[in-house]
Design a protein around this motif. Structure first.
Motif, PDB file in Angstrom:
ATOM      1  N   VAL A 175       0.782  -1.411  -0.068  1.00  0.00           N
ATOM      2  CA  VAL A 175      -0.018   0.229   0.051  1.00  0.00           C
ATOM      3  C   VAL A 175       0.746   1.322   0.204  1.00  0.00           C
ATOM      4  O   VAL A 175       0.414   2.357  -0.068  1.00  0.00           O
ATOM      5  N   CYS A 176       2.210   1.188   0.067  1.00  0.00           N
ATOM      6  CA  CYS A 176       3.224   2.322  -0.146  1.00  0.00           C
ATOM      7  C   CYS A 176       4.543   1.948  -0.578  1.00  0.00           C
ATOM      8  O   CYS A 176       4.694   0.487  -1.000  1.00  0.00           O
ATOM      9  N   ASN A 177       5.352   2.788  -0.697  1.00  0.00           N
ATOM     10  CA  ASN A 177       6.780   2.195  -1.416  1.00  0.00           C
ATOM     11  C   ASN A 177       7.763   2.752  -0.462  1.00  0.00           C
ATOM     12  O   ASN A 177       7.658   3.574   0.637  1.00  0.00           O
ATOM     13  N   ALA A 178       8.950   2.366  -0.930  1.00  0.00           N
ATOM     14  CA  ALA A 178      10.122   2.922   0.168  1.00  0.00           C
ATOM     15  C   ALA A 178      10.332   4.458   0.058  1.00  0.00           C
ATOM     16  O   ALA A 178      10.563   4.923   1.179  1.00  0.00           O
ATOM     17  N   GLU A 179      10.022   5.222  -0.845  1.00  0.00           N
ATOM     18  CA  GLU A 179      10.038   6.775  -0.872  1.00  0.00           C
ATOM     19  C   GLU A 179       9.129   7.125   0.012  1.00  0.00           C
ATOM     20  O   GLU A 179       9.529   8.217   0.828  1.00  0.00           O
ATOM     21  N   GLU A 180       8.053   6.781   0.050  1.00  0.00           N
ATOM     22  CA  GLU A 180       6.946   7.419   0.986  1.00  0.00           C
ATOM     23  C   GLU A 180       7.341   6.871   2.456  1.00  0.00           C
ATOM     24  O   GLU A 180       7.135   7.742   3.296  1.00  0.00           O
ATOM     25  N   ILE A 181       8.097   5.844   2.683  1.00  0.00           N
ATOM     26  CA  ILE A 181       8.578   5.360   4.256  1.00  0.00           C
ATOM     27  C   ILE A 181       9.410   6.542   4.395  1.00  0.00           C
ATOM     28  O   ILE A 181       9.589   7.030   5.508  1.00  0.00           O
ATOM     29  N   ARG A 182      10.395   6.747   3.521  1.00  0.00           N
ATOM     30  CA  ARG A 182      11.445   7.747   3.843  1.00  0.00           C
ATOM     31  C   ARG A 182      10.975   9.037   4.095  1.00  0.00           C
ATOM     32  O   ARG A 182      11.355   9.852   5.220  1.00  0.00           O
ATOM     33  N   ARG A 183       9.886   9.483   3.497  1.00  0.00           N
ATOM     34  CA  ARG A 183       9.179  10.776   3.907  1.00  0.00           C
ATOM     35  C   ARG A 183       8.466  10.793   5.046  1.00  0.00           C
ATOM     36  O   ARG A 183       8.451  11.776   6.019  1.00  0.00           O
ATOM     37  N   LEU A 184       7.943   9.553   5.582  1.00  0.00           N
ATOM     38  CA  LEU A 184       7.250   9.304   6.776  1.00  0.00           C
ATOM     39  C   LEU A 184       8.204   9.707   7.963  1.00  0.00           C
ATOM     40  O   LEU A 184       8.043  10.088   8.957  1.00  0.00           O
ATOM     41  N   GLN A 185       9.571   9.189   7.597  1.00  0.00           N
ATOM     42  CA  GLN A 185      10.429   8.971   8.691  1.00  0.00           C
ATOM     43  C   GLN A 185      11.139  10.616   9.041  1.00  0.00           C
ATOM     44  O   GLN A 185      11.281  10.942  10.026  1.00  0.00           O
ATOM     45  N   ALA A 186      11.180  11.158   7.827  1.00  0.00           N
ATOM     46  CA  ALA A 186      11.440  12.665   7.831  1.00  0.00           C
ATOM     47  C   ALA A 186      10.572  13.254   8.478  1.00  0.00           C
ATOM     48  O   ALA A 186      10.916  14.320   9.273  1.00  0.00           O
ATOM     49  N   ALA A 187       9.223  12.921   8.374  1.00  0.00           N
ATOM     50  CA  ALA A 187       8.032  13.851   9.128  1.00  0.00           C
ATOM     51  C   ALA A 187       8.104  13.743  10.328  1.00  0.00           C
ATOM     52  O   ALA A 187       7.740  14.632  11.229  1.00  0.00           O
TER      53      ALA A 187
END
Length: 310
Positions: free
Chosen positions: A198-210
């Motif tokens: 339901v998501c990808n690695a780039e979205e997880i990187r943005r999540l961790q930055a947020a």
């Protein structure tokens, strides 16, 4: 906030497989958002591996699993250099740690020597073999599972290893109703095999930055320090890494709860999972929980309008 939506989608997707593990899933997502690693502990058969695999499949990231056994070598985890006769040079063969999500299954069945192969990976997101350091691509998330130390054939994790897990989470059992739901769900289907990303690695990187932008009021930062300092009064003290872990976990938990600011209840909810396994000394899990509970009851909880001051 887009990142909160990502967490909600992952949680809903994992719930298609897991029954009665909503709070455990939230804690797992808390660690993911905070950029930490998780240790899942309970007796065999409680769903530790299934939960880890369900999360990995939901994220659409690269995934590797290592089954830890007494004969596993450090090079089986990190990789090794071998002489390539065709090219006449040494070639590095990457180990399973070169991935986004690593499932270290039954980590305490391996010897301390092999367990320690993860120390550098988890703390510094890199691997050093034969004097050469190689970076691990973000996100890098270790989900380790372990059986209780009383189980035959297990080696207790050393303090240095435990300290690198942002949280240690017990799986817990199922109620009678939940166990019946499990039978109904799995009787003629395999939900894990059907699960998609339901998501990808780039979205997880943005999540961790947020997550690092989640607001923590000054009074709550002082509260974090007070809690950790209190653990050091009787030489059971939590390390400075634990202080940062408590802060990061509170930010992650706030995001999981749908907020962009931390409230005192976030810290109280996660304190046991972050602090207990970091206490030093000959204490069992019950005694460690009692110590942390006493500290939480003793130190006054600050009160403030947590989202208005910046």
């Amino acid at each position: 906030m887009e990142e909160i939506g990502i967490l909600s989608k992952i949680e809903e997707n994992v719930a298609r497989v897991m029954i009665g593990k909503k709070e455990v899933t939230k804690l797992l997502l808390t660690a993911l958002a905070a950029g930490g690693h998780v240790l899942l502990e309970d007796v065999p058969g409680t769903g530790k591996t299934v939960l880890a695999r369900a999360l990995a499949k939901s994220m659409g990231c690269t995934f590797n699993r290592v089954q830890f056994t007494p004969d596993l070598l450090p090079s089986d985890v990190t990789g090794l250099s071998f002489f390539n006769q065709e090219k006449g040079v040494f070639t590095f063969q990457e180990g399973p740690v070169f991935t986004n999500i690593l499932l270290a299954d039954e980590i305490n069945r391996a010897t301390p020597r092999t367990q320690s192969s993860l120390l550098e990976c988890m703390a510094e997101r890199q691997v050093t073999v034969d004097g050469e350091t190689r970076e691990l691509a973000p996100p890098f998330f270790v989900i380790a599972t372990q059986n209780p130390v009383e189980t035959i054939g297990c080696f207790p994790l050393p303090e240095a290893q435990l300290d690198r897990f942002i949280m240690k989470i017990p799986m817990g059992g199922l109620s009678e109703t939940e166990e019946r739901q499990m039978l109904d769900r799995f009787i003629n289907a395999e939900p894990l095999a059907e699960l998609g990303a339901v998501c990808n690695a780039e979205e997880i990187r943005r999540l961790q930055a947020a997550c690092r932008e989640v607001y923590v009021h000054e009074d709550l930062r002082n509260y974090v320090v007070a809690l950790v300092q209190a653990t050091r009064k009787n030489r059971t003290g939590v390390s400075p890494r634990g202080t940062l872990a408590l802060l990061r976990a509170s930010q992650g938990y706030a995001l999981v709860q749908g907020r962009t600011y931390v409230v005192p209840e976030d810290l109280k909810e996660i304190a046991h999972y972050v602090l207990c396994h970091r206490l030093i000394g000959e204490y069992d899990d019950t005694q460690k929980a009692t110590i942390v509970t006493g500290i939480l009851n003793r130190i006054e909880l600050p009160t403030e309008d947590w989202k208005s001051k910046r």
